[in-house]
Write an enzyme that holds these catalytic residues in place. Structure first.
Site, PDB file in Angstrom:
ATOM      1  N   ARG A  10      45.870  38.572  48.586  1.00  0.00           N
ATOM      2  CA  ARG A  10      45.746  37.162  48.235  1.00  0.00           C
ATOM      3  C   ARG A  10      44.565  36.490  48.917  1.00  0.00           C
ATOM      4  O   ARG A  10      43.843  35.731  48.296  1.00  0.00           O
ATOM      5  CB  ARG A  10      47.036  36.418  48.599  1.00  0.00           C
ATOM      6  N   ARG A  22      39.421  44.618  44.058  1.00  0.00           N
ATOM      7  CA  ARG A  22      40.010  44.233  42.784  1.00  0.00           C
ATOM      8  C   ARG A  22      38.940  44.183  41.691  1.00  0.00           C
ATOM      9  O   ARG A  22      39.166  44.599  40.558  1.00  0.00           O
ATOM     10  CB  ARG A  22      40.685  42.872  42.910  1.00  0.00           C
ATOM     11  N   ARG A  71      53.070  38.597  51.414  1.00  0.00           N
ATOM     12  CA  ARG A  71      51.904  38.599  50.520  1.00  0.00           C
ATOM     13  C   ARG A  71      50.606  38.739  51.297  1.00  0.00           C
ATOM     14  O   ARG A  71      49.573  38.191  50.909  1.00  0.00           O
ATOM     15  CB  ARG A  71      51.881  37.336  49.638  1.00  0.00           C
ATOM     16  N   TYR A 108      62.411  36.904  34.929  1.00  0.00           N
ATOM     17  CA  TYR A 108      61.156  37.206  34.224  1.00  0.00           C
ATOM     18  C   TYR A 108      61.411  37.947  32.919  1.00  0.00           C
ATOM     19  O   TYR A 108      60.721  37.740  31.925  1.00  0.00           O
ATOM     20  CB  TYR A 108      60.236  38.035  35.123  1.00  0.00           C
ATOM     21  N   ASP A 126      53.820  45.247  42.722  1.00  0.00           N
ATOM     22  CA  ASP A 126      54.421  43.983  42.300  1.00  0.00           C
ATOM     23  C   ASP A 126      55.880  44.231  41.975  1.00  0.00           C
ATOM     24  O   ASP A 126      56.270  45.361  41.658  1.00  0.00           O
ATOM     25  CB  ASP A 126      53.704  43.414  41.073  1.00  0.00           C
TER      26      ASP A 126
END
Ligand code: CP3
Length: 341
Positions: free
Chosen positions: A31, A40, A27, A154, A77
């Site tokens: 992050r 972003r 990651r 999920y 992702d």
């Protein structure tokens, strides 16, 4: 043949001699860096960023340029695969990913398609091509996907959960549906990883983030066979399997047709080497919380970890993703300590 200036990661994965241990951070993109947050914001949302190849490429390169890691990992992702199969997700600011529609019946599974990555995931493939161009051979690029079981979690649960008990219930009450879903995810994932490799990914990692919620027996039935199919199908580049919490499956993971096994920080290093054997490279496994400590503590813990792993068939990393509120200077301290050897 592509020539890389720094191919430490690939040589370590294949078990070849390395002059120093390669390091990257799970990651690492998206992050911790203020530079990421700026991009972003420009994109608007996580999904707008992830589906914009130029911007996704930009944030993929940031950790290479800013932190000095030995590999880039494509910014995306694991949930793009369910979406490409016909189950779209949204990203909620506070709670993370949510699937507005979930899998409930066999008819829902039947409706899903095997994704065609060149069409449904073209934005990731395009981002990979831009990254490869911009990297210009400096370091390898890691592609990735979620393990079938973690994606099932999920797709049935609909959102993150501590127990995923709704999803796990299906393994007991609807084994046939569960296997049909896992097979469709597996087929989609193999096609997706192959497309990432064709676009330039030099190694691929499979994240089984929720492996640890299964019993050893369930893991053998519902996760390992599908991971094994992926390992058998990907012959072009080294494969890393990271199954968080699957300490009980280490011996069997040693028999998978892959090059590298990722360890989390709960797994004792010497014991893991013994269980997995000498024919695999190990990756990991510093507790990401160590990076909340002082610089001195980080150096000591990192050196101790490296001593335990030894200096061949090893890729230094954290035992899971870096936490979002970690100071980038502390991450750099971890990386620099590994590089100092
Ligand atoms: O280095 C990188 O971070 C590259 C990109 C990457 C993302 N997700 C971007 C992301 C990677 C490798 C992932 C993998 C992923 N996604 C996993 C497996 C790895 C792991 O940590 O176990 C899982 C389980 C997910 C699902 C997911 N996506 C969750 C649970 C969340 C919310 C919490 C969080 O931040 O992890 C996401 C959102 C997400 N994926 C973000 C990013 C940068 C944050 C969204 C934002 O920027 O608003």
């Amino acid at each position: 043949m592509e020539i890389l200036q720094n191919d430490l990661l690939l040589r370590a994965a294949r078990g070849e001699q390395v002059e120093r241990i390669p390091v990257w951070v799970m990651r690492q993109a998206g992050r911790i860096l203020p530079e990421y947050r700026a991009v972003r914001e420009k994109a608007g949302s996580f999904i707008q960023l992830a589906t914009n190849p130029e911007l996704a490429a930009e944030v993929t390169l940031q950790p290479v340029n800013i932190l000095g890691v030995d590999a880039a990992i494509i910014f995306s992702d694991i949930l793009v695969v369910p979406e490409a199969m016909g189950l779209p997700y949204i990203m909620e600011e506070k709670s993370g990913p949510v699937f507005p529609e979930v899998i409930k019946t066999m008819a829902d599974v039947d409706k899903l398609r095997i994704s065609n990555p060149e069409v449904d995931l073209k934005y990731v493939i395009d981002a990979i091509k831009i990254v490869k161009h911009e990297l210009n051979g400096r370091v390898p690029l890691i592609g990735f996907a979620g393990a079938p079981f973690t994606l099932l979690c999920y797709m049935i649960e609909g959102r993150g959960s501590k127990t995923f008990s709704k999803a796990k219930k299906y393994l007991y009450t609807e084994p046939e549906l569960s296997h049909a879903l896992l097979q469709k995810i597996t087929d989609s994932t193999i096609a997706y990883l192959k497309a990432q490799i064709a676009a330039g990914a030099n190694l691929v990692q499979v994240f089984d983030s929720w492996a640890g919620i299964l019993s050893p027996e369930q893991y053998r039935i519902y996760s390992l066979p599908y991971i094994a199919q992926i390992c058998d199908a990907i012959t072009e580049v080294p494969v890393t399997i990271f199954a968080k919490g699957a300490f009980f499956a280490r011996e069997e993971m040693g028999k998978l047709n892959c090059e590298t096994i990722g360890l989390d920080w709960n797994m004792d290093i010497a014991e893991s080497r013994k269980l997995i054997g000498n024919s695999k490279t190990l990756q990991g496994n510093l507790d990401p919380c160590v990076l909340y400590g002082t610089f001195n503590e980080i150096k000591n813990q990192t050196r101790s970890m490296m001593q335990q792993f030894g200096n061949q068939r090893y890729i230094a990393n954290l035992g899971h993703g870096v936490y979002p509120d970690t100071d980038p200077d502390k991450v750099r301290c971890f990386i620099d300590t590994v590089k100092e050897g």
